[in-house]
Design an enzyme around this catalytic site. Structure first.
Site, short mmCIF file in Angstrom:
data_model
loop_
_atom_site.label_atom_id
_atom_site.label_comp_id
_atom_site.label_asym_id
_atom_site.label_seq_id
_atom_site.Cartn_x
_atom_site.Cartn_y
_atom_site.Cartn_z
N ARG A 1 0.89 -1.16 0.58
CA ARG A 1 0.19 -0.12 0.25
C ARG A 1 0.61 1.54 -0.40
O ARG A 1 0.47 2.35 0.68
CB ARG A 1 -0.39 -0.18 1.09
CG ARG A 1 -1.74 -0.82 0.86
CD ARG A 1 -3.35 -0.71 -0.11
NE ARG A 1 -4.16 -1.80 0.72
CZ ARG A 1 -4.09 -2.43 0.03
NH1 ARG A 1 -3.62 -3.20 -0.64
NH2 ARG A 1 -5.39 -3.03 0.01
N SER B 1 -10.99 -0.33 2.83
CA SER B 1 -9.64 -0.72 4.25
C SER B 1 -9.33 1.14 4.73
O SER B 1 -8.38 1.62 4.34
CB SER B 1 -8.62 -1.05 4.02
OG SER B 1 -8.81 -2.48 3.66
N GLU C 1 -4.50 4.21 5.98
CA GLU C 1 -4.80 4.47 4.41
C GLU C 1 -5.02 5.33 4.17
O GLU C 1 -4.18 5.04 2.64
CB GLU C 1 -5.66 2.96 3.93
CG GLU C 1 -4.39 1.77 3.42
CD GLU C 1 -5.45 1.88 2.10
OE1 GLU C 1 -3.99 2.28 1.23
OE2 GLU C 1 -5.78 2.51 1.33
N1 EPU Z 1 -10.07 -10.12 11.01
C1 EPU Z 1 -11.11 -10.87 12.04
N2 EPU Z 1 -12.20 -10.39 12.77
C2 EPU Z 1 -12.94 -9.75 11.86
C3 EPU Z 1 -12.58 -9.90 10.29
C4 EPU Z 1 -11.44 -10.13 9.85
O1 EPU Z 1 -10.34 -11.03 13.08
O2 EPU Z 1 -13.57 -9.11 11.63
C5 EPU Z 1 -8.94 -11.24 10.68
C6 EPU Z 1 -9.51 -12.76 10.13
O3 EPU Z 1 -8.12 -13.80 10.58
C7 EPU Z 1 -9.16 -11.99 8.69
C8 EPU Z 1 -7.98 -11.72 8.85
O4 EPU Z 1 -8.64 -10.58 9.61
O5 EPU Z 1 -7.81 -14.11 8.11
C9 EPU Z 1 -8.00 -10.49 6.84
O6 EPU Z 1 -9.17 -10.31 6.54
P1 EPU Z 1 -9.00 -10.27 5.07
O7 EPU Z 1 -8.97 -11.46 4.41
O8 EPU Z 1 -10.59 -10.05 4.87
O9 EPU Z 1 -8.39 -9.08 4.63
P2 EPU Z 1 -7.71 -7.62 5.71
O10 EPU Z 1 -5.81 -8.19 5.65
O11 EPU Z 1 -8.54 -7.46 6.50
C10 EPU Z 1 -6.97 -7.35 3.23
C11 EPU Z 1 -6.70 -5.58 2.21
C12 EPU Z 1 -7.80 -5.89 1.75
C13 EPU Z 1 -8.70 -7.20 0.61
C14 EPU Z 1 -8.39 -8.40 1.63
C15 EPU Z 1 -7.92 -9.27 0.37
C16 EPU Z 1 -5.44 -4.16 3.62
C17 EPU Z 1 -5.53 -3.03 4.65
N3 EPU Z 1 -6.64 -4.75 3.15
O12 EPU Z 1 -7.67 -7.09 3.82
O13 EPU Z 1 -8.20 -4.44 0.79
O14 EPU Z 1 -9.89 -6.72 0.11
O15 EPU Z 1 -6.62 -7.93 2.11
O16 EPU Z 1 -7.03 -9.72 -0.12
O17 EPU Z 1 -4.89 -4.57 2.92
C18 EPU Z 1 -8.72 -1.86 0.57
O18 EPU Z 1 -7.38 -1.86 0.93
O19 EPU Z 1 -9.37 -0.63 0.88
C19 EPU Z 1 -9.00 -3.18 0.47
C20 EPU Z 1 -10.15 -3.82 1.22
#
Ligand code: EPU
Length: 352
Positions: free
Chosen positions: A166, A239, A342
């Site tokens: 990012r 995000s 972000e």
């Molecule tokens: N989780 C929790 N509680 C929740 C939701 C998630 O503990 O309520 C934990 C879970 O363990 C899950 C982990 O968070 O495994 C990761 O969640 P997720 O796979 O949804 O991905 P993220 O790391 O939260 C990132 C990107 C997203 C992208 C997703 C999928 C960033 C800042 N965000 O989110 O990007 O869609 O991975 O690859 O890196 C964006 O940038 O706007 C965006 C949505």
């Protein structure tokens, strides 16, 4: 060219915050961009480039000239015998998701995991968009940009863009110095499917055959639609925070503080670094699904803040800033981790 004074940007930012720009114009050619830059310099106005408005937070009053980048068009290099790839050049104002669909319709592969990311092509480079195991940097090769000091068009290579998680040079040394004009991507003539990201492997777990790139794109669209709020129903900028990344040594020192961090679903980035999901940290602090005035922490993906306030609520910006401060203070208090913001926040009360 038309320079609108006191122009309302409420409909041009996906968090739907009311914002009055001192001046606004829209450019659809490099000639118009030259003209707009001259106007800004003559009138001593700061320049604020605007793409899809999906990764910015705007204050109630924005000084300067907002230039909406409406450069459209694309080109694809011809097939060359024995060369497994072609280059797709997209102008900065093209919509990202439509560009993903366009690449697939031309049998160009590599962008599919980044389906449905809101915003424009130019903005995609600034934050090196990433999702579902893929980042723009996996297939980005170079761009052209308008140098605002020199008023000339320059080419900038991938290496010089310093793309990271990012992050890019356009958020750091080159901040506010260039306007991206077009972006060139090196895409494959045959698909290389990557469904290793947990959400995608779970989606295809019942199928024994490898999905097509079009099926991966459709799956990403479905997963995102189920997990992330739609901009039209719950205004948001995706995000709001980055996932913090630590060296393993630093992580060990955080664990030593004796909090529940040891149960965090960490993800290895490489041999020496790990990522902690910011969603988990925010969730554990009890913010998930909560509303603070008109600002909500999303009920499924707490990394996303949503604007539930009345349309054009003048308090929206300051309400959002206080929620952001609360979340960051609490996460720091409980875990000794500073969450990085972000989107770009404009305005005096902002952090950027
Ligand atoms: N989780 C929790 N509680 C929740 C939701 C998630 O503990 O309520 C934990 C879970 O363990 C899950 C982990 O968070 O495994 C990761 O969640 P997720 O796979 O949804 O991905 P993220 O790391 O939260 C990132 C990107 C997203 C992208 C997703 C999928 C960033 C800042 N965000 O989110 O990007 O869609 O991975 O690859 O890196 C964006 O940038 O706007 C965006 C949505």
């Amino acid at each position: 060219m038309n320079y609108a004074e006191n122009f309302c940007l409420g409909h041009l930012n996906s968090f739907n915050l009311p914002c009055c720009a001192e001046y606004f114009c829209s450019v659809s050619s490099i000639g118009e961009l030259y003209e707009a830059v001259e106007f800004a310099k003559t009138n001593n106005l700061a320049i604020v480039p605007l793409g899809g408005g999906t990764n910015i937070i705007l204050p109630p009053i924005l000084k300067g000239l907002v230039i909406r980048i409406d450069l459209k068009g694309s080109s694809i290099t011809p097939y060359i015998f024995d060369q497994p790839w072609r280059e797709l050049t997209l102008r900065a104002g093209e919509n990202w998701h439509e560009s993903v669909l366009y690449s697939l319709s031309n049998k160009l592969f590599g962008m599919e995991n980044l389906s449905l990311i809101p915003g424009t092509v130019g903005a995609a480079v600034i934050q090196n968009i990433g999702a579902y195991g893929t980042e723009l940097s996996d297939f980005f090769v170079r761009l052209t940009a308008f140098d605002l000091d020199q008023e000339s068009v320059v080419e900038i290579s991938k290496n010089d863009c310093k793309l990271g998680y990012r992050d890019s040079i356009f958020k750091n040394e080159y901040k506010d110095k260039y306007i991206i004009l077009d972006v060139t991507l090196k895409l494959n003539n045959s698909p290389k499917i990557d469904i290793s990201y947990p959400d995608l492997s779970a989606y295809f777990s019942a199928s024994s055959e490898m999905p097509s790139a079009e099926e991966v794109a459709a799956a990403v669209v479905e997963i995102r639609n189920n997990k992330l709020p739609s901009i039209s129903e719950e205004p948001n900028v995706g995000s709001f925070f980055k996932n913090p990344i630590f060296s393993k040594k630093k992580f060990e020192s955080l664990l030593a503080k004796g909090n529940i961090l040891k149960t965090a679903p960490t993800i290895a980035i490489n041999d020496s670094h790990i990522k902690i999901p910011a969603a988990w940290l925010i969730d554990k602090c009890g913010f998930k699904g909560k509303n603070f005035g008109g600002i909500g922490v999303h009920k499924i993906q707490p990394l996303v803040l949503v604007n539930n306030s009345e349309f054009r609520n003048p308090q929206g910006f300051s309400d959002l800033m206080s929620v952001v401060k609360n979340i960051r203070d609490r996460v720091y208090g409980d875990f000794a981790i500073t969450l990085e913001i972000e989107p770009r926040i404009y305005g005096e009360l902002g952090y950027a």
